[in-house]
Write an enzyme that holds these catalytic residues in place. Structure first.
Site, PDB file in Angstrom:
ATOM      1  N   ARG A  10       0.826  -1.214   0.000  1.00 36.00           N
ATOM      2  CA  ARG A  10       0.000   0.000   0.000  1.00 36.00           C
ATOM      3  C   ARG A  10       0.860   1.265   0.000  1.00 36.00           C
ATOM      4  O   ARG A  10       0.484   2.288  -0.559  1.00 36.00           O
ATOM      5  CB  ARG A  10      -0.915   0.043   1.225  1.00 36.00           C
ATOM      6  CG  ARG A  10      -1.842  -1.125   1.339  1.00 36.00           C
ATOM      7  CD  ARG A  10      -2.842  -1.188   0.181  1.00 36.00           C
ATOM      8  NE  ARG A  10      -3.856  -2.205   0.436  1.00 36.00           N
ATOM      9  CZ  ARG A  10      -3.689  -3.512   0.239  1.00 36.00           C
ATOM     10  NH1 ARG A  10      -2.546  -3.986  -0.229  1.00 36.00           N
ATOM     11  NH2 ARG A  10      -4.661  -4.372   0.513  1.00 36.00           N
ATOM     12  N   ASP A  58      18.118   6.244  24.397  1.00 32.80           N
ATOM     13  CA  ASP A  58      17.355   6.760  25.538  1.00 32.80           C
ATOM     14  C   ASP A  58      17.954   6.159  26.804  1.00 32.80           C
ATOM     15  O   ASP A  58      18.428   5.029  26.783  1.00 32.80           O
ATOM     16  CB  ASP A  58      15.874   6.388  25.432  1.00 32.80           C
ATOM     17  CG  ASP A  58      15.002   7.181  26.388  1.00 32.80           C
ATOM     18  OD1 ASP A  58      14.273   8.066  25.937  1.00 32.80           O
ATOM     19  OD2 ASP A  58      15.075   6.917  27.619  1.00 32.80           O
ATOM     20  N   LYS A  84      13.691   1.841  28.206  1.00 31.01           N
ATOM     21  CA  LYS A  84      12.779   2.172  27.102  1.00 31.01           C
ATOM     22  C   LYS A  84      13.270   1.622  25.771  1.00 31.01           C
ATOM     23  O   LYS A  84      12.479   1.145  24.956  1.00 31.01           O
ATOM     24  CB  LYS A  84      12.610   3.684  27.006  1.00 31.01           C
ATOM     25  CG  LYS A  84      11.743   4.238  28.125  1.00 31.01           C
ATOM     26  CD  LYS A  84      11.498   5.712  27.933  1.00 31.01           C
ATOM     27  CE  LYS A  84      10.506   6.203  28.983  1.00 31.01           C
ATOM     28  NZ  LYS A  84      10.225   7.643  28.824  1.00 31.01           N
ATOM     29  N   ASP A 131      13.331  15.941  25.179  1.00 31.57           N
ATOM     30  CA  ASP A 131      12.370  16.766  25.907  1.00 31.57           C
ATOM     31  C   ASP A 131      13.024  18.038  26.453  1.00 31.57           C
ATOM     32  O   ASP A 131      12.477  18.677  27.322  1.00 31.57           O
ATOM     33  CB  ASP A 131      11.746  15.953  27.052  1.00 31.57           C
ATOM     34  CG  ASP A 131      12.798  15.435  28.014  1.00 31.57           C
ATOM     35  OD1 ASP A 131      13.993  15.710  27.800  1.00 31.57           O
ATOM     36  OD2 ASP A 131      12.429  14.746  28.981  1.00 31.57           O
ATOM     37  N   ASN A 132      14.210  18.379  25.950  1.00 30.77           N
ATOM     38  CA  ASN A 132      14.833  19.595  26.475  1.00 30.77           C
ATOM     39  C   ASN A 132      15.732  20.231  25.419  1.00 30.77           C
ATOM     40  O   ASN A 132      16.261  19.559  24.540  1.00 30.77           O
ATOM     41  CB  ASN A 132      15.613  19.295  27.760  1.00 30.77           C
ATOM     42  CG  ASN A 132      16.830  18.438  27.478  1.00 30.77           C
ATOM     43  OD1 ASN A 132      17.885  18.935  27.128  1.00 30.77           O
ATOM     44  ND2 ASN A 132      16.663  17.121  27.589  1.00 30.77           N
ATOM     45  N   PHE A 133      15.874  21.562  25.525  1.00 32.94           N
ATOM     46  CA  PHE A 133      16.595  22.290  24.494  1.00 32.94           C
ATOM     47  C   PHE A 133      18.097  22.093  24.571  1.00 32.94           C
ATOM     48  O   PHE A 133      18.798  22.214  23.570  1.00 32.94           O
ATOM     49  CB  PHE A 133      16.219  23.777  24.517  1.00 32.94           C
ATOM     50  CG  PHE A 133      14.963  24.022  23.748  1.00 32.94           C
ATOM     51  CD1 PHE A 133      15.007  24.114  22.365  1.00 32.94           C
ATOM     52  CD2 PHE A 133      13.732  24.099  24.387  1.00 32.94           C
ATOM     53  CE1 PHE A 133      13.840  24.296  21.634  1.00 32.94           C
ATOM     54  CE2 PHE A 133      12.565  24.271  23.671  1.00 32.94           C
ATOM     55  CZ  PHE A 133      12.614  24.370  22.293  1.00 32.94           C
ATOM     56  N   CYS A 172      19.536  26.508  10.643  1.00 40.41           N
ATOM     57  CA  CYS A 172      19.660  25.450  11.642  1.00 40.41           C
ATOM     58  C   CYS A 172      18.862  25.902  12.870  1.00 40.41           C
ATOM     59  O   CYS A 172      18.324  27.004  12.896  1.00 40.41           O
ATOM     60  CB  CYS A 172      21.121  25.150  11.965  1.00 40.41           C
ATOM     61  SG  CYS A 172      21.915  26.320  13.098  1.00 40.41           S
ATOM     62  N   CYS A 189       6.781  18.542  30.086  1.00 46.57           N
ATOM     63  CA  CYS A 189       5.656  17.600  30.092  1.00 46.57           C
ATOM     64  C   CYS A 189       5.296  17.186  31.505  1.00 46.57           C
ATOM     65  O   CYS A 189       4.155  16.879  31.803  1.00 46.57           O
ATOM     66  CB  CYS A 189       6.005  16.341  29.311  1.00 46.57           C
ATOM     67  SG  CYS A 189       5.874  16.574  27.555  1.00 46.57           S
TER      68      CYS A 189
HETATM   69 ZN   LIG Z   1      22.428  28.273  12.041  1.00 46.39          ZN
END
Ligand SMILES: [Zn+2]
Length: 365
Positions: A10, A58, A84, A131-133, A172, A189
């Protein structure tokens, strides 16, 4: 080499994909950093789509509170406290045994990034399930240094956001966000909650982008940040531009990957705790080690956000919480103290990486 399998019929019907597209997917190696809600959903899509090799990184174990949105895990995984990546790998093997899953139970950070993802593996795409910058800035540095497209994604409360950062073709992450948000300034979260469908929306777009990149249909992907509010039922795309002064993609300075910048966690034996320092800003290019005192955390709202997680006390000098859902090394509670400069003291854990997880979860970096 995996051959065309009838299960892909498919998908191969889609214009632009076909058997050649399927062949490209089978030969591709995609990396998913973070196997939480986003990482699970993206891995599920990519494994079903037949991406030949999936590296999943992870460091956490499955917990009951993950099951509401982390679609590769079940109650048995939570009971067993399985890492995980192991639980994900077991599930993905049941979904598509033709896919090779490389589970890496490790903390992805400046010290480990290059070791976990050595050069020369022909990585097609880096997918953000973090989950973090702070971790995202490391990922972005790695993507630009190696010239690998980076699929950014984030979901919080009912909102989702995604973008593709393609080295050489568009901005970026650092062009768009020159500095990580100050510690404690963004909800996580664990403090703001997250709606499962917001994750699904974000992950679906990340997975579709990855499939387009791998099959050579990435035209027009770079240069837009997409956002949605799943509760309001609204979405929009915002044009994003390259910054000619970007330290990362223009200056080719990889400060986060090289460890010159970013959150640091250090075992403080005298205090029997791990100290976590927020990112320090070097001023005027010199190597000033002081924390950025330019921003101070407002402790009262942080205290409010922490209140559901245990007993909180807030003074002018610190916000302190005994975290009900976290286990210390000795089985007792974890005590988190956050100071106005964003520094935190985490008592009960010896492992800096584990303390870092607590910091990201409850303070936010
Ligand atoms: Zn850049």
């Amino acid at each position: 080499m995996p051959r065309f399998d009838p299960r892909y019929h498919r998908q191969a019907l889609l214009p632009g994909l076909g058997e050649p597209g399927q062949e490209r997917l089978a030969l591709a190696h995609a990396v998913i950093v973070g196997c939480g809600a986003l990482g699970c959903a993206v891995a599920d899509h990519l494994a079903r789509a037949g991406v030949g090799t999936l590296t999943i990184i992870d460091r956490d174990v499955v917990e009951l509170t993950n099951l509401q949105r982390q679609c590769l895990f079940d109650e048995r995984d939570a009971d067993e406290g399985l890492p995980k990546v192991e639980a994900a790998s077991r599930r993905l093997a049941e979904i598509n045994s033709l896919v090779r899953v490389l589970p890496l139970a490790a903390d992805f950070n400046a010290a480990s990034a290059e070791r976990l993802l050595p050069a020369g593996r022909g990585l097609a795409v880096l997918i953000d399930g973090t989950d973090n910058f702070d971790t995202r800035f490391i990922l972005n540095d790695l993507a630009v240094r190696r010239g690998i497209p980076y699929c950014y994604g984030g979901a919080i409360a009912a909102r989702g956001a995604w973008a593709v950062f393609t080295p050489g073709e568009g901005p970026c992450l650092r062009c768009v966000m020159p500095e990580p948000p100050p510690a404690g300034s963004v909800p996580t979260c664990d403090t703001a909650g997250v709606l499962g469908p917001a994750v699904a929306w974000t992950a679906a777009h990340q997975a579709a982008a990855a499939i387009r990149i791998i099959t050579g249909h990435a035209d027009g992907l770079a240069g837009t940040l997409h956002e949605a509010d799943l509760w309001a039922g609204t979405s929009r795309g915002v044009r994003i531009e390259r910054d000619p002064a970007c330290p990362c993609c223009a200056g080719r300075r990889f400060e986060f990957l090289d460890g010159a910048r970013g959150v640091r966690a250090v075992w403080a034996c005298g205090q029997n705790a791990v100290q976590v320092f927020p990112d320090r800003r070097t001023i005027g290019g010199d190597d000033d080690e002081t924390n950025d005192a330019g921003h101070a955390i407002d402790l009262s709202p942080l205290g409010e956000r922490l209140r559901p997680h245990g007993e909180v006390s807030v003074t002018r000098f610190m916000a302190r919480v005994t975290l009900r859902d976290e286990r210390a090394d000795d089985g007792g509670p974890v005590l988190l103290s956050v100071f106005p400069d964003g520094r935190a003291l985490i008592r009960g854990l010896r492992d800096p990486a584990a303390a870092r997880v607590i910091y990201d979860r409850y303070v936010g970096a």
